[in-house]
Design a protein around this motif. Sequence first.
Motif, mmCIF file in Angstrom:
data_model
loop_
_atom_site.group_PDB
_atom_site.id
_atom_site.type_symbol
_atom_site.label_atom_id
_atom_site.label_comp_id
_atom_site.label_asym_id
_atom_site.label_seq_id
_atom_site.Cartn_x
_atom_site.Cartn_y
_atom_site.Cartn_z
ATOM 1 N N SER A 139 -6.650 13.504 12.760
ATOM 2 C CA SER A 139 -6.944 12.259 11.792
ATOM 3 C C SER A 139 -7.356 11.003 12.612
ATOM 4 C CB SER A 139 -5.958 11.862 10.811
ATOM 5 O OG SER A 139 -4.705 11.309 11.328
ATOM 6 N N ILE B 293 -5.973 8.048 12.124
ATOM 7 C CA ILE B 293 -4.601 7.450 12.266
ATOM 8 C C ILE B 293 -3.707 8.029 13.501
ATOM 9 C CG2 ILE B 293 -3.142 8.630 10.522
ATOM 10 C CD1 ILE B 293 -2.882 5.046 10.770
ATOM 11 N N SER C 66 -17.067 4.754 3.375
ATOM 12 C CA SER C 66 -15.598 4.254 3.193
ATOM 13 C C SER C 66 -14.680 5.223 3.869
ATOM 14 C CB SER C 66 -15.278 3.960 1.786
ATOM 15 O OG SER C 66 -13.976 3.257 1.687
ATOM 16 N N ILE C 67 -14.141 5.077 5.041
ATOM 17 C CA ILE C 67 -13.304 5.973 5.731
ATOM 18 C C ILE C 67 -11.900 5.613 5.493
ATOM 19 C CG2 ILE C 67 -12.763 7.224 7.841
ATOM 20 C CD1 ILE C 67 -15.625 7.995 6.925
ATOM 21 N N SER C 68 -11.100 6.788 5.111
ATOM 22 C CA SER C 68 -9.627 6.546 5.296
ATOM 23 C C SER C 68 -9.029 6.747 6.428
ATOM 24 C CB SER C 68 -8.920 7.547 3.993
ATOM 25 O OG SER C 68 -7.674 7.651 4.369
ATOM 26 N N PRO C 69 -7.940 6.186 6.865
ATOM 27 C CA PRO C 69 -7.456 6.412 8.081
ATOM 28 C C PRO C 69 -6.969 7.845 8.260
ATOM 29 C CG PRO C 69 -6.439 4.435 7.357
ATOM 30 C CD PRO C 69 -7.372 5.050 6.316
ATOM 31 N N ASP C 70 -6.608 8.531 7.200
ATOM 32 C CA ASP C 70 -6.005 9.771 7.017
ATOM 33 C C ASP C 70 -7.278 10.823 7.067
ATOM 34 O OD1 ASP C 70 -3.393 8.782 6.763
ATOM 35 O OD2 ASP C 70 -3.995 8.855 4.426
ATOM 36 N N TYR C 71 -8.415 10.395 7.183
ATOM 37 C CA TYR C 71 -9.735 11.498 7.535
ATOM 38 C C TYR C 71 -9.489 12.126 8.728
ATOM 39 C CZ TYR C 71 -14.190 13.293 8.002
ATOM 40 O OH TYR C 71 -15.406 14.355 8.203
#
Length: 68
Positions: free
Chosen positions: A5, A7, A31-36
């Motif tokens: 990920s 993160i 819109s990218i989540s740090p968990d991607y």
Amino acid sequence: MIGQSIIELGIQEKTETMIIGIDKPNQTIISISPDYVFEEGDILLLAGEKEKLDLFEENLVSDDLPDE
């Protein structure tokens, strides 16, 4: 990077660049989540100073992001 990920890799902290999107074969994710979690074929859309982007690219080729 594949299977890890954003993160986990600490990309923004280690490279001072920001992932602003992911381009995939059939879609672009803005819109990218740090968990991607990165997948094979992902193309990163980055923002940052030119020298930081160049450093990111150099380290990506070696698959070794710099330590903090």
